[in-house]
Scaffold this motif. Sequence first.
Motif, short mmCIF file in Angstrom:
data_model
loop_
_atom_site.label_atom_id
_atom_site.label_comp_id
_atom_site.label_asym_id
_atom_site.label_seq_id
_atom_site.Cartn_x
_atom_site.Cartn_y
_atom_site.Cartn_z
N ASN A 168 0.86 -1.18 0.00
CA ASN A 168 0.00 0.00 0.00
C ASN A 168 0.90 1.23 0.00
O ASN A 168 1.56 1.53 0.99
N VAL A 169 0.93 1.90 -1.15
CA VAL A 169 1.78 3.07 -1.32
C VAL A 169 0.93 4.18 -1.94
O VAL A 169 0.21 3.91 -2.91
N PRO A 170 0.97 5.40 -1.42
CA PRO A 170 0.21 6.47 -2.07
C PRO A 170 0.75 6.73 -3.48
O PRO A 170 1.96 6.64 -3.71
N THR A 171 -0.14 7.03 -4.42
CA THR A 171 0.31 7.25 -5.79
C THR A 171 0.86 8.67 -5.97
O THR A 171 1.66 8.91 -6.85
N LYS A 172 0.38 9.59 -5.14
CA LYS A 172 0.82 10.98 -5.26
C LYS A 172 1.22 11.50 -3.89
O LYS A 172 0.63 11.10 -2.87
N ALA A 173 2.20 12.39 -3.88
CA ALA A 173 2.61 13.00 -2.61
C ALA A 173 3.23 14.35 -2.89
O ALA A 173 3.65 14.63 -4.02
N LYS A 174 3.23 15.19 -1.87
CA LYS A 174 3.89 16.50 -2.01
C LYS A 174 5.37 16.32 -1.67
O LYS A 174 5.73 15.45 -0.87
N ARG A 175 6.22 17.15 -2.25
CA ARG A 175 7.65 17.04 -1.99
C ARG A 175 7.94 17.26 -0.50
O ARG A 175 7.43 18.19 0.11
N GLY A 176 8.70 16.36 0.07
CA GLY A 176 9.07 16.48 1.48
C GLY A 176 8.07 15.90 2.45
O GLY A 176 8.32 15.83 3.64
N GLU A 177 6.95 15.46 1.91
CA GLU A 177 5.90 14.89 2.77
C GLU A 177 6.34 13.52 3.30
O GLU A 177 7.02 12.77 2.59
N ILE A 178 5.93 13.21 4.52
CA ILE A 178 6.21 11.87 5.06
C ILE A 178 5.02 10.98 4.71
O ILE A 178 3.89 11.26 5.10
N ILE A 179 5.29 9.93 3.95
CA ILE A 179 4.22 9.05 3.51
C ILE A 179 4.26 7.74 4.30
O ILE A 179 5.31 7.29 4.73
N GLY A 180 3.10 7.15 4.46
CA GLY A 180 3.00 5.86 5.15
C GLY A 180 3.03 4.73 4.14
O GLY A 180 2.36 4.80 3.12
N LEU A 181 3.80 3.70 4.42
CA LEU A 181 3.88 2.54 3.54
C LEU A 181 3.48 1.31 4.35
O LEU A 181 3.88 1.16 5.50
N LYS A 182 2.69 0.43 3.71
CA LYS A 182 2.28 -0.79 4.39
C LYS A 182 2.55 -1.96 3.48
O LYS A 182 2.23 -1.91 2.29
N VAL A 183 3.13 -3.01 4.03
CA VAL A 183 3.38 -4.21 3.23
C VAL A 183 2.97 -5.45 4.01
O VAL A 183 3.09 -5.51 5.22
N LEU A 184 2.47 -6.42 3.26
CA LEU A 184 2.08 -7.69 3.87
C LEU A 184 2.40 -8.78 2.85
O LEU A 184 2.13 -8.63 1.67
N ILE A 185 3.00 -9.85 3.32
CA ILE A 185 3.31 -10.95 2.41
C ILE A 185 2.74 -12.23 3.00
O ILE A 185 2.80 -12.44 4.21
N SER A 186 2.14 -13.05 2.16
CA SER A 186 1.56 -14.29 2.68
C SER A 186 2.67 -15.31 2.85
O SER A 186 3.35 -15.68 1.90
N HIS A 187 2.88 -15.70 4.08
CA HIS A 187 3.93 -16.67 4.40
C HIS A 187 3.62 -17.28 5.76
O HIS A 187 3.24 -16.56 6.69
N LYS A 188 3.82 -18.59 5.91
CA LYS A 188 3.45 -19.24 7.17
C LYS A 188 4.41 -18.93 8.30
O LYS A 188 4.06 -19.10 9.47
#
Lengths: 106, 162
Positions: free
Chosen positions: A7-27
């Motif tokens: 989950n990554v924002p497609t647009k952001a302002k320069r210098g903005e702190i963006i939140g990134l979320k990742v999930l991978i299916s693994h046991k």
Amino acid sequence: MTRALINVPTKAKRGEIIGLKVLISHKMETGFRYTTTGERIERDIIHTFIATYNGDEIFRANLHPAMSANPFLAFHAVATESGVIDFQWHGDNGLAARQTAKITVE
Amino acid sequence: MDRIGKQTKATRRAVVTGAGAALLGAAAPTVVVGPARATPEEMQATINKLVGDAKLKAGKITIDIPPLVENGNTVPCTVTVDSPMTEQNYCKAIHVLNERNPQPNVISVYLNPRSGRAAFSTRIRLSDTQNVTVVAELSNGSFWSASVNVVVTIGACLEDVI
């Protein structure tokens, strides 16, 4: 192939702190469990996660068996310029997974 | 009459114990015997290795983790370090450790000024009621730590495997 969600924002302002979320299916098999017949189940985990922003490392994590199945990580990055954010997972038994996302910085 | 009563009682007890034994017997092959657990000393040794000669100070860290957890297999955990993220002064690494899982390490995160914020969220496994400790390393070489106690009702790593 392991399925990964990012989950990554497609647009952001320069210098903005963006939140990134990742999930991978693994046991995330710990290597500390035994079958009913007493055999130990071999460890099978994802041990490394690396996120890069246009080639520069922004976040790296070493995971241990105490991470839950389907490891989830939420972290941040500074939106410096338009480009590609690349996520890589490395695991036991030669597991390697990769996802990329494009981001436009205005 | 009394004798019969006693007998019935005895039988009932026998049945109950018998059932208990049978249950135990049935459960025995599926009981997962884990290896020796990590101890608070082992966690301390891991922390000492991380910190080295530097002094470990308390503070600067917020651990957001539920104080009572029903299922130890997925415990949401957010760690925030009170540190700026500039080129001169930033949080280099955050380590999450525990006392009673088979291994003291949970996750180690490495950051740099491009990370923007000295914080992350994840989900971890806890095998038992225990203290979770977080150690943060700042770019000026200082180490900070914080601990939180988590009560776990059903621990991780104990579910049966087929």
